[in-house]
Structures are given as C-alpha cells and as structure tokens.
Scaffold this motif. Structure first.
Motif, PDB file in Angstrom:
ATOM      1  N   GLN A   1       0.824  -1.214   0.000  1.00 51.96           N
ATOM      2  CA  GLN A   1       0.000   0.000   0.000  1.00 51.96           C
ATOM      3  C   GLN A   1       0.859   1.265   0.000  1.00 51.96           C
ATOM      4  N   SER A   2       2.057   1.170   0.538  1.00 53.20           N
ATOM      5  CA  SER A   2       2.910   2.360   0.568  1.00 53.20           C
ATOM      6  C   SER A   2       3.412   2.702  -0.836  1.00 53.20           C
ATOM      7  N   TYR A   3       3.322   1.740  -1.770  1.00 54.06           N
ATOM      8  CA  TYR A   3       3.730   1.995  -3.157  1.00 54.06           C
ATOM      9  C   TYR A   3       2.522   2.404  -4.015  1.00 54.06           C
ATOM     10  N   GLY A   4       1.328   2.365  -3.423  1.00 54.26           N
ATOM     11  CA  GLY A   4       0.118   2.630  -4.201  1.00 54.26           C
ATOM     12  C   GLY A   4      -0.137   1.530  -5.214  1.00 54.26           C
ATOM     13  N   VAL A   5       0.360   0.328  -4.936  1.00 54.08           N
ATOM     14  CA  VAL A   5       0.197  -0.793  -5.868  1.00 54.08           C
ATOM     15  C   VAL A   5      -0.740  -1.821  -5.238  1.00 54.08           C
ATOM     16  N   LYS A   6      -1.778  -2.196  -5.990  1.00 55.16           N
ATOM     17  CA  LYS A   6      -2.727  -3.183  -5.472  1.00 55.16           C
ATOM     18  C   LYS A   6      -2.482  -4.529  -6.155  1.00 55.16           C
ATOM     19  N   PRO A   7      -2.000  -5.520  -5.405  1.00 57.09           N
ATOM     20  CA  PRO A   7      -1.815  -6.838  -6.022  1.00 57.09           C
ATOM     21  C   PRO A   7      -3.163  -7.521  -6.218  1.00 57.09           C
ATOM     22  N   ASP A   8      -3.148  -8.684  -6.850  1.00 53.49           N
ATOM     23  CA  ASP A   8      -4.387  -9.454  -7.010  1.00 53.49           C
ATOM     24  C   ASP A   8      -4.632 -10.332  -5.791  1.00 53.49           C
ATOM     25  N   ILE A   9      -3.529 -10.746  -5.156  1.00 51.26           N
ATOM     26  CA  ILE A   9      -3.630 -11.592  -3.959  1.00 51.26           C
ATOM     27  C   ILE A   9      -2.613 -11.091  -2.931  1.00 51.26           C
ATOM     28  N   ILE A  10      -3.054 -10.929  -1.691  1.00 54.72           N
ATOM     29  CA  ILE A  10      -2.132 -10.602  -0.590  1.00 54.72           C
ATOM     30  C   ILE A  10      -2.094 -11.803   0.355  1.00 54.72           C
ATOM     31  N   VAL A  11      -0.884 -12.201   0.737  1.00 54.43           N
ATOM     32  CA  VAL A  11      -0.726 -13.331   1.660  1.00 54.43           C
ATOM     33  C   VAL A  11      -0.229 -12.786   2.993  1.00 54.43           C
ATOM     34  N   MET A  12      -0.849 -13.244   4.073  1.00 51.88           N
ATOM     35  CA  MET A  12      -0.462 -12.708   5.395  1.00 51.88           C
ATOM     36  C   MET A  12      -0.460 -13.818   6.441  1.00 51.88           C
ATOM     37  N   ALA A  13       0.141 -13.562   7.572  1.00 50.18           N
ATOM     38  CA  ALA A  13       0.176 -14.517   8.701  1.00 50.18           C
ATOM     39  C   ALA A  13       0.803 -13.778   9.887  1.00 50.18           C
ATOM     40  N   LYS A  14       1.692 -14.438  10.610  1.00 49.85           N
ATOM     41  CA  LYS A  14       2.449 -13.840  11.724  1.00 49.85           C
ATOM     42  C   LYS A  14       1.593 -12.890  12.569  1.00 49.85           C
ATOM     43  N   ALA A  15       1.781 -11.570  12.406  1.00 47.55           N
ATOM     44  CA  ALA A  15       1.192 -10.599  13.348  1.00 47.55           C
ATOM     45  C   ALA A  15      -0.330 -10.512  13.288  1.00 47.55           C
ATOM     46  N   ILE A  16      -0.974 -11.106  12.282  1.00 48.27           N
ATOM     47  CA  ILE A  16      -2.447 -10.963  12.211  1.00 48.27           C
ATOM     48  C   ILE A  16      -3.140 -11.670  13.367  1.00 48.27           C
ATOM     49  N   GLY A  17      -2.452 -12.647  13.990  1.00 42.90           N
ATOM     50  CA  GLY A  17      -3.073 -13.382  15.103  1.00 42.90           C
ATOM     51  C   GLY A  17      -2.391 -13.119  16.429  1.00 42.90           C
ATOM     52  N   SER A  18      -1.405 -12.220  16.439  1.00 38.70           N
ATOM     53  CA  SER A  18      -0.705 -11.862  17.687  1.00 38.70           C
ATOM     54  C   SER A  18      -0.136 -13.073  18.423  1.00 38.70           C
TER      55      SER A  18
END
Ligand SMILES: Cc1ncc(COP(=O)(O)O)c(C=O)c1O
Length: 397
Positions: free
Chosen positions: A238-255
């Motif tokens: 988001q800091s690049y103003g670029v929207k991917p088609d898929i974002i993958v996340m883990a780690k900090a999302i569940g604390s």
C-alpha cells in the motif's frame, strides 16, 4: 524442572530441525521476555515478527479467554460467530474482497499459488508457471519451497514444482525475460525479510503491476513478515500505491495465535477456488478468528501504523549513528520496525553477545541483523536496545 532439563527434553524428543539458543523462555510482559531463571530480555525479535502487540495485552487476552470458554473449534462444515467478523477486518485492512484462512504463512502461500493456477485453468489460458524472486523466502512446504530461492533450503528436496523462474529482485528486465504465455503469477515480498531486509523500489513494484496487467498474470504479494503495519503502512504494497491481485499474510495478524490468510480481489475470486478445491480443518476456527478480529481492532483503534512510523524514524536515526561510528557496521536497511544492519562479517557471534546482554535479535542471511520488535515499543526501548547492541559490538571486536 530447571532450564537444563527443559532444553534436554526438547533435544531428546524433537526432530532436530532447529538450532536453538540456550535460553528457555517462560513469560512475557510488554516488550520484555523472561526465561525460567528470571533473566529479563528486551525483545527485538517478536517471535520472528509475530508479536506486534507485545506480551500480556489484556484486551486481547480477555477476548481469547472468553472464546476458549465458549468454543475453540467447529470446522468449516458450519458457520461460526467469529469467522465472518475476522474476514471483514482483513478485507478492510488489505482492501481486498475475499479471504481464506489458513494455519500458517506457508499454508497461505500454498493456497495463493493454487488460487492462481485455478484462475488460469478456469479462464482456459493454459498458464501454470510462476515467477519468483532471488533471495525470496515463502516457506518450506513443497509449493512454498518451489518459489523460495535459497539453495540450502531447496536442494535436498528437489525436484520441486517445475516451471518456476527466479528473477533478480528490483530488476524489471530480469522479470520481463522470464515472462512467457505460460506464466500464471508473479510472487514477491515487497520487503524481503529472510533474504536480508531488501526493500522493493517504487519502480519495481509499479513495473511488476504493469507487466501483470499487460500479460494477464496475477500479482501475489507475500506480506507475511512485512505486513500488519511493520513497515508503517498496514501492508507494505500500500505504501507503493500498488494493489496486487492476492495478498498473503500470517504472523502478526493473530498476535501469536497460529493463523495465516490470503485475500484476493473479487475479479480473481470469481474465477478461482470453489468448494472442494481447497480446505483445512482448523482454518478460520473461532479461536484464531477471535484473535484476528481483536488484533485488527486494536491496530486500528490505537493507530499502530502511525506509531510505527514515529518509532521507525527514531530507530533509523540511531542505527545510522552506529553505521557512522563502527567500521564493522556497513549499512542500515529497511524501514519502520523492520530494519537491519549489514556487518562486514557473519552476525552469529554478535547475536550470542546480545543474548548475554539481555537483548533478543535475529539474523537475515549471514551478515545482516534483523530488528523486528513488537510494534508497541517506545523510544526508551530503542535507546535500551542501542545501548545493549553497543556492548555486544564491543564483545566481538
Ligand atoms: C515472507 C515469508 N513468507 C512465508 C513465511 C512462512 O510462514 P510460516 O513460518 O508462518 O509458515 C515466512 C516466515 O518467516 C516469511 O517471512
């Protein structure tokens, strides 16, 4: 049991896949961890960029305890009370439209790779190959390993998935050279964590988006380590103003509660995974979803990303002083609260010295120390870290 007995029990009974430091951690409070002997450690590792909120956040813990008493697991055969809310929270912060919950980052990568293949299959494009980056890290299952470049991780497990090409990070021409009419997705970390704290340039991120748009390829951003406000934006792309088609996340999302997810746009979802294509017994269970929903709520309410920007700038200033003052410290890398220092030597000894000083830091490749503290650190913690790091640097002179 004493610390030695805990260590021996681990060494005797587990498959020997980790080289652990000789410390048995027992409890955490704020940004500090304590071992079984009561020694206090300032945590600049956050369990490898997981514990964004630090330790003992009572608002989070209360919700988790209540959810444990109500219902921990129900499977995806039924709806549960937390899943929809957690998915809505992730949609909001990723600016994507559809979410799939997994149990780890690696599994989320697997799912994203499958989603891209299914998209190509349903659109009858004949595309199935992936382009990944040199110095990437996406996990160690067979699919995730196939798009991970590090040879030491890959070689014993080859042959991996065929048709993966590795482009040079931040070199658009090397990406273009690998693009064919069989490429279904380009996967990259906007900020490579394990690979040495390497930030994508604006030109590279925009260029990848353009290639994907022109060629009908999906852009997958792995934000498992650099997402959830760590760079100072909720997700680094988001800091690049670029929207991917898929974002993958883990780690900090569940604390710290084990959870991963991938999120996609509606136009991908429309042609992608359907019932039967993908699934997991635990994925999106009430416990992890309570953790995700509450974590996101706290991040938004307390404007954690603003705090990261402020602390990140202060950390950068202090690290730059070390680059100036120490010959062995060559360079500062990264942004926000994912920064690193490249040394003129392997960093293993420094990390051990830091441990003696009561400071937890980790490496990124052999010559970079990685600083990924809880996102709630204050300036005084940065000062304390610098003080301990200077003592550790003195120890390896
Ligand atoms: C960028 C990135 N992708 C994927 C993974 C794998 O995630 P997990 O360890 O949760 O399976 C990691 C873990 O460090 C990571 O940093």
């Amino acid at each position: 049991m004493n610390a030695n007995e805990y260590m021996q029990a681990t060494e005797r009974n587990l498959v020997h896949t980790y080289n652990r430091f000789p410390v048995t951690l027992d409890r955490g409070e704020g940004v500090y961890l304590y071992d079984t002997e009561g020694k206090k450690y300032l945590d600049f590792a956050a369990g490898i960029a997981v514990s964004g909120l630090g330790y003992g956040n009572q608002e989070l813990n209360t919700v988790l305890k209540e959810q444990i008493d109500k219902l921990m697991h129900s499977s995806n055969l039924y709806y549960n009370t937390a899943c929809g809310k957690a998915a809505a929270a992730l949609k909001r912060i990723t600016r994507m439209d559809r979410v799939f919950f997994t149990n780890s980052g690696t599994e989320a990568i697997e799912g994203a790779l499958k989603a891209a293949r299914k998209y190509a299959w349903k659109k009858k494009t004949g595309r199935f190959q992936y382009i990944a980056m040199q110095d990437s890290f996406h996990g160690r299952s067979m699919g995730a390993l196939s798009v991970t470049e590090h040879e030491a991780y890959r070689i014993p497990f080859e042959p991996l998935i065929p048709g993966v090409g590795f482009a040079q990070f931040n070199h658009l021409d090397s990406v273009k050279k690998l693009v064919t009419d069989k490429t279904c997705a380009i996967i990259l970390e906007p900020l490579q964590g394990e690979g040495g704290i390497n930030m994508a340039t604006q030109e590279f991120m925009e260029g990848i988006r353009k290639i994907c748009d022109e060629e009908g390829i999906l852009m997958i951003c792995d934000e498992i380590q650099c997402g959830m406000a760590r760079t100072g934006s909720m997700f680094a792309c988001q800091s690049y103003g670029v929207k991917p088609d898929i974002i993958v996340m883990a780690k900090a999302i569940g604390s710290g509660v084990p959870v991963g997810a991938f999120a996609m746009t509606e136009s991908v979802a429309e042609y992608s995974l359907e019932p039967g294509d993908h699934g997991t017994t635990y994925g999106g269970n009430p416990l992890v979803c309570a953790a995700v929903a509450k974590t996101v709520e706290i991040f938004e309410k307390e404007d954690i990303k603003d705090h990261v920007n402020e602390m990140g700038a202060y950390l950068a200033e202090k690290l730059d002083e070390l680059v100036n003052d120490y010959d062995m410290v060559l360079e500062r890398r990264g942004t926000g609260l994912i920064q690193g220092l490249r040394l003129n030597r392997p960093v293993g000894e420094l990390i051990k010295e830091a441990l003696k000083e009561g400071l937890l830091i980790i490496s990124a490749r052999s010559d970079v120390i990685r600083l990924v503290p809880p996102l709630v650190i204050e300036k005084e913690h940065v000062d304390e870290m610098i003080d301990k790091l200077k003592k550790a640097l003195k120890g390896i002179l």
